[in-house]
Design a protein around this motif. Sequence first.
Motif, PDB file in Angstrom:
ATOM      1  N   ASN A  57       0.794  -1.221   0.000  1.00  0.00           N
ATOM      2  CA  ASN A  57       0.000   0.000   0.000  1.00  0.00           C
ATOM      3  C   ASN A  57       0.829   1.274   0.000  1.00  0.00           C
ATOM      4  N   SER A  58       2.066   1.224   0.502  1.00  0.00           N
ATOM      5  CA  SER A  58       2.875   2.441   0.495  1.00  0.00           C
ATOM      6  C   SER A  58       4.362   2.123   0.562  1.00  0.00           C
ATOM      7  N   ALA A  59       5.139   3.035  -0.002  1.00  0.00           N
ATOM      8  CA  ALA A  59       6.606   3.009   0.069  1.00  0.00           C
ATOM      9  C   ALA A  59       7.014   4.465   0.214  1.00  0.00           C
ATOM     10  N   VAL A  60       7.255   4.882   1.466  1.00  0.00           N
ATOM     11  CA  VAL A  60       7.400   6.298   1.778  1.00  0.00           C
ATOM     12  C   VAL A  60       8.777   6.601   2.352  1.00  0.00           C
ATOM     13  N   ARG A  61       9.403   7.653   1.812  1.00  0.00           N
ATOM     14  CA  ARG A  61      10.651   8.161   2.388  1.00  0.00           C
ATOM     15  C   ARG A  61      10.312   8.897   3.669  1.00  0.00           C
ATOM     16  N   ASP A  62      10.942   8.507   4.779  1.00  0.00           N
ATOM     17  CA  ASP A  62      10.724   9.164   6.060  1.00  0.00           C
ATOM     18  C   ASP A  62      11.792  10.225   6.268  1.00  0.00           C
ATOM     19  N   ALA A  63      11.486  11.194   7.128  1.00  0.00           N
ATOM     20  CA  ALA A  63      12.417  12.289   7.406  1.00  0.00           C
ATOM     21  C   ALA A  63      13.728  11.791   8.016  1.00  0.00           C
ATOM     22  N   GLY A  64      13.701  10.657   8.708  1.00  0.00           N
ATOM     23  CA  GLY A  64      14.889  10.148   9.367  1.00  0.00           C
ATOM     24  C   GLY A  64      15.848   9.408   8.455  1.00  0.00           C
ATOM     25  N   GLY A  65      15.573   9.365   7.164  1.00  0.00           N
ATOM     26  CA  GLY A  65      16.466   8.687   6.233  1.00  0.00           C
ATOM     27  C   GLY A  65      16.122   7.227   6.009  1.00  0.00           C
ATOM     28  N   PHE A  66      14.856   6.869   6.250  1.00  0.00           N
ATOM     29  CA  PHE A  66      14.393   5.501   6.032  1.00  0.00           C
ATOM     30  C   PHE A  66      13.416   5.470   4.877  1.00  0.00           C
ATOM     31  N   LEU A  67      13.255   4.290   4.314  1.00  0.00           N
ATOM     32  CA  LEU A  67      12.163   4.025   3.379  1.00  0.00           C
ATOM     33  C   LEU A  67      11.307   2.965   4.040  1.00  0.00           C
ATOM     34  N   THR A  68      10.050   3.285   4.324  1.00  0.00           N
ATOM     35  CA  THR A  68       9.145   2.350   4.981  1.00  0.00           C
ATOM     36  C   THR A  68       8.152   1.817   3.965  1.00  0.00           C
ATOM     37  N   VAL A  69       8.131   0.494   3.805  1.00  0.00           N
ATOM     38  CA  VAL A  69       7.188  -0.176   2.914  1.00  0.00           C
ATOM     39  C   VAL A  69       6.166  -0.885   3.792  1.00  0.00           C
ATOM     40  N   SER A  70       4.883  -0.696   3.492  1.00  0.00           N
ATOM     41  CA  SER A  70       3.849  -1.346   4.298  1.00  0.00           C
ATOM     42  C   SER A  70       2.720  -1.852   3.422  1.00  0.00           C
ATOM     43  N   GLY A  71       1.977  -2.815   3.968  1.00  0.00           N
ATOM     44  CA  GLY A  71       0.868  -3.408   3.241  1.00  0.00           C
ATOM     45  C   GLY A  71       0.204  -4.508   4.038  1.00  0.00           C
ATOM     46  N   GLN A  72      -0.342  -5.490   3.332  1.00  0.00           N
ATOM     47  CA  GLN A  72      -1.103  -6.573   3.951  1.00  0.00           C
ATOM     48  C   GLN A  72      -0.675  -7.916   3.365  1.00  0.00           C
ATOM     49  N   ALA A  98       8.266  -2.953   6.605  1.00  0.00           N
ATOM     50  CA  ALA A  98       9.710  -3.178   6.617  1.00  0.00           C
ATOM     51  C   ALA A  98      10.380  -1.843   6.326  1.00  0.00           C
ATOM     52  N   GLN A  99      11.467  -1.545   7.056  1.00  0.00           N
ATOM     53  CA  GLN A  99      12.201  -0.306   6.842  1.00  0.00           C
ATOM     54  C   GLN A  99      13.571  -0.593   6.239  1.00  0.00           C
ATOM     55  N   PHE A 100      13.941   0.249   5.284  1.00  0.00           N
ATOM     56  CA  PHE A 100      15.187   0.096   4.534  1.00  0.00           C
ATOM     57  C   PHE A 100      15.960   1.407   4.550  1.00  0.00           C
ATOM     58  N   PRO A 101      17.272   1.346   4.231  1.00  0.00           N
ATOM     59  CA  PRO A 101      17.979   2.604   3.977  1.00  0.00           C
ATOM     60  C   PRO A 101      17.309   3.285   2.784  1.00  0.00           C
ATOM     61  N   VAL A 102      17.222   4.594   2.818  1.00  0.00           N
ATOM     62  CA  VAL A 102      16.506   5.288   1.752  1.00  0.00           C
ATOM     63  C   VAL A 102      17.361   5.345   0.479  1.00  0.00           C
TER      64      VAL A 102
END
Length: 196
Positions: free
Chosen positions: A83-98, A168-172
Motif C-alpha cells: 500500500n505504500s513506500a514512503v521516504r521518512d524524514a529520518g532517512g528511512f524508506l518504509t514499505v507497508s501493506g497486507q 519493513a524499513q530500509f535505507p533510503v
Amino acid sequence: MSTRHSVKFRGGAAAVSVAVLAITMAGCGGGDDKKPKAAQNPSSNSQGAAPQSQPPGGSSPTPSPTEVLATVNGENGMTLTINSAVRDAGGFLTVSGQLKNTGSQAFASTAAWRGNELNSSGASVAGVSLVDKAGKKRYYVLRDTDGRCLCTTGLTVIDAGQSVPFFAQFPVPPNNTAQVDFNLPTFATATIKISG
C-alpha cells in the motif's frame, strides 16, 4: 544506578505523570449539573450530530488502505498487497501493506520469509529486500542495535481468510530513484513507486 534501573525509573515517572494528567483533566471537564443533559453534551443533540465512527465495544476501527501499489501471489493462496513506500524524514524508506491468506487452510510456512535470519527476529519478514535496477543496488531490511529487523515479526500462522499488516524499513534510496523491485521469498517480485 545501572542503565536498566534508569530506564525503569523513567518509565515509572512517565506513568505517574500520565496518571496525574488524567486526574487533572477529569476534574476540569465537568458540565453544569443544573442544565439538561442535551445542553451539556451537544453531540447527543439530534441536530447536526455526526455519526460515531467507533463501533460498540470500545475498539476503534482500523483504517482501510486506499492505495494499492502492487499485489502479488505467493504459495498456497497467500497474497501480498503493498500500500505504500514512503521516504521518512529520518532517512528511512518504509514499505507497508497486507499479507492475506486466500486459501482454505491455515498457512504456517512463514519461515522462508525471514531469509537467512537465524534467531534475532524470529518469525518475520526480515528476508525482504529492495532492488534499485537503475542504481544497481540491493537494499536489505534495517536492524536495531540488538540485531532485530525493523520489520513485522511474530508471523507464525496465518489462518484461512486472515489479513495481517506488515511493514519493513530500509535505507533510503537516492532521491532520483522513483521505483524499486520488492522481493519477499515465496512471492513474485513487485515493482513499486516510492513517494515522499
